[in-house]
Design a protein around this motif. Structure first.
Motif, PDB file in Angstrom:
ATOM      1  N   TYR A  53       0.805  -1.216   0.000  1.00  0.00           N
ATOM      2  CA  TYR A  53       0.000   0.000   0.000  1.00  0.00           C
ATOM      3  C   TYR A  53       0.842   1.272   0.000  1.00  0.00           C
ATOM      4  CZ  TYR A  53      -4.371  -2.523   0.548  1.00  0.00           C
ATOM      5  OH  TYR A  53      -5.462  -3.324   0.328  1.00  0.00           O
ATOM      6  N   SER A  54       1.996   1.277   0.659  1.00  0.00           N
ATOM      7  CA  SER A  54       2.862   2.462   0.621  1.00  0.00           C
ATOM      8  C   SER A  54       4.264   2.059   1.045  1.00  0.00           C
ATOM      9  CB  SER A  54       2.322   3.551   1.564  1.00  0.00           C
ATOM     10  OG  SER A  54       3.216   4.658   1.583  1.00  0.00           O
ATOM     11  N   HIS A 172      -4.847   4.275   2.497  1.00  0.00           N
ATOM     12  CA  HIS A 172      -3.591   3.557   2.276  1.00  0.00           C
ATOM     13  C   HIS A 172      -2.585   3.864   3.389  1.00  0.00           C
ATOM     14  CE1 HIS A 172      -4.153   2.763  -2.324  1.00  0.00           C
ATOM     15  NE2 HIS A 172      -5.193   2.363  -1.576  1.00  0.00           N
ATOM     16  N   THR A 176      -1.180   1.051   5.774  1.00  0.00           N
ATOM     17  CA  THR A 176       0.273   0.832   5.833  1.00  0.00           C
ATOM     18  C   THR A 176       0.790   0.988   7.256  1.00  0.00           C
ATOM     19  OG1 THR A 176       0.540   1.662   3.583  1.00  0.00           O
ATOM     20  CG2 THR A 176       2.504   1.625   4.977  1.00  0.00           C
TER      21      THR A 176
END
Length: 451
Positions: A53-54, A172, A176
């Motif tokens: 996600y990140s 996100h 994360t």
């Protein structure tokens, strides 16, 4: 035997430590090891989600790892030495306890209870000191992990706001952050169990070293190494020492034998006479391969002793020592141990062996005769009676070469004379070595002394 001689805390201390180490290894490899696997899998899965996600926020949070690992290393660097030192002190405490209880009569006679308690308390005090070091390491570890989690909250939310400002979806960022946090919390959950796991690893290392200790080197020829140690079909019983020197491993600087040469002819009874501490008993220990000579050579029927199979040697050469050890079993079973296969011994054989050792009056005085329990280490019998039981074992075994080390020292003069006459008759035409310091047991007309 050399390995046992150099044990710093003795066999009793070793047994206590082995028991403790096995228990700690079991603890570390059961529930704690399961927690480790589960937390490792949860941490890996959480990190994979966070990176998906990140990856930037994940890497920022992971950037705290090197510093944290350094701090944790510095905090726990004394953990392993403290564990080893604690085990050593507990081993010493076990040695003091075993020695004091085994010789409780001596402790009471010499009023040594306070002294033994002092040594025991001192060993436990040192063990406690090392355990406190472990507790402090574990507490500092847990405390820093808690601080690390709080710090990650601060840096995670700060950099998350920066990423949201750059266009990253807030969902996100939250996914994360909490995925990374879950990965670290899995590690945090394991920290309180790390002390148990560290003790388990230390125990595993100790037990592994104990199980894989190198054996004493053997001087086999290439053919002997290929075919195994030599087992002769028949043992004549000729024994020869040639320039043999020996020092016990516990005191290698003090030579017990120095370039000594002896010859024990086959089929004859030879007496070894000497002062206490002159190395008489060492000759018997070398013959049954308890130890190996430092220099020189021992020949059995012309072959070097080190080339002969250990089991074959002890089937044909029997050593009866001055200290007769009896097991907590019946008198019958203690005598039957003399036979190579005790299960094949008949009652008549055991009774005959006991009669040859003049145990008739002893058996008749026991409440259940041969089936009487003799107690731990034969406490129900006197020293002289235990020596006669050892002689009965030897009579039942009837080896080609028999070594008797002060086996009549606990007998009165009349019994000693009767036992020696029985031994001469029984061992006629067989190799017998009798170690003694008492010249009165020798018959000038029949016995050959070696001084």
């Amino acid at each position: 035997m050399a390995w046992f001689d150099v044990l710093e805390q003795g066999v009793s201390g070793l047994l206590g430590r082995v028991h403790t180490q096995i228990r700690e290894l079991q603890s570390a490899t059961s529930q704690v090891f399961g927690f480790l696997l589960c937390d490792a899998l949860a941490s890996s899965a959480s990190l994979a989600i966070a990176l998906y996600y990140s990856w930037r926020l994940t890497l920022v949070l992971l950037a705290t790892l090197p510093l944290s690992f350094l701090v944790l290393f510095l905090v726990t660097r004394h953990l392993e030495p403290a564990i080893q030192a604690q085990m050593a002190q507990l081993e010493m405490a076990t040695k003091f306890t075993t020695a004091s209880i085994t010789a409780i009569d001596v402790v009471k006679v010499f009023n040594g209870l306070a002294r033994e308690l002092h040594y025991y308390r001192r060993a436990l005090g040192l063990a406690r000191r090392h355990y406190l070091i472990q507790a402090r390491c574990n507490s500092a570890q847990v405390g820093y992990i808690a601080f690390w989690m709080i710090f990650m909250f601060v840096i995670g939310f700060w950099y998350g706001l920066v990423l949201v400002g750059d266009g990253l979806a807030p969902g996100h960022v939250i996914t994360t952050f909490y995925s990374t946090l879950a990965a670290f919390q899995s590690v945090e959950a394991l920290v309180p169990q790390w002390l148990v796991f560290s003790k388990g690893m230390s125990a595993g290392h100790f037990l592994s070293c104990l199980a894989s200790r190198p054996e004493s080197p053997k001087s086999h020829t290439a053919d002997d190494q290929a075919n195994g140690a030599i087992r002769l079909e028949h043992c004549v019983g000729d024994v020869q020492f040639t320039n043999v020197s020996f020092a016990y491993p516990s005191n290698p600087s003090a030579k017990v034998l120095s370039k000594s040469s002896f010859n024990f002819p086959a089929g004859q009874t030879t007496f070894i006479v000497g002062q206490s501490g002159s190395g008489k008993s060492t000759i018997g220990s070398l013959l049954v391969k308890f130890y190996r000579p430092s220099t020189g050579q021992i020949l059995i029927d012309g072959l070097p002793l080190e080339l002969l199979d250990d089991e074959w040697v002890r089937e044909n050469i029997t050593l009866i020592q001055q200290t007769s050890i009896l097991f907590n079993d019946t008198l019958y079973n203690n005598v039957a141990l003399g036979r190579r296969n005790p299960n094949t011994v008949t009652h008549e054989h055991v009774l005959e062996a006991c009669q040859s050792a003049l145990l008739q009056s002893t058996i008749s005085g026991l409440p259940q005769g041969l089936d009487t329990q003799v107690g731990s280490r034969g406490l129900e019998l006197s020293g002289g009676q235990k020596q006669r039981v050892a002689l009965a074992r030897a009579r039942l075994r009837d080896p080609t070469v028999l070594i008797l080390d002060e086996v009549t020292s606990g007998l009165d003069q009349v019994s000693r004379s009767l036992v020696m006459d029985a031994i001469r008759e029984w061992r006629k035409d067989k190799t017998t070595v009798i170690i003694t310091h008492d010249l009165s047991v020798l018959d000038p007309c029949r016995d050959f002394p070696s001084v």
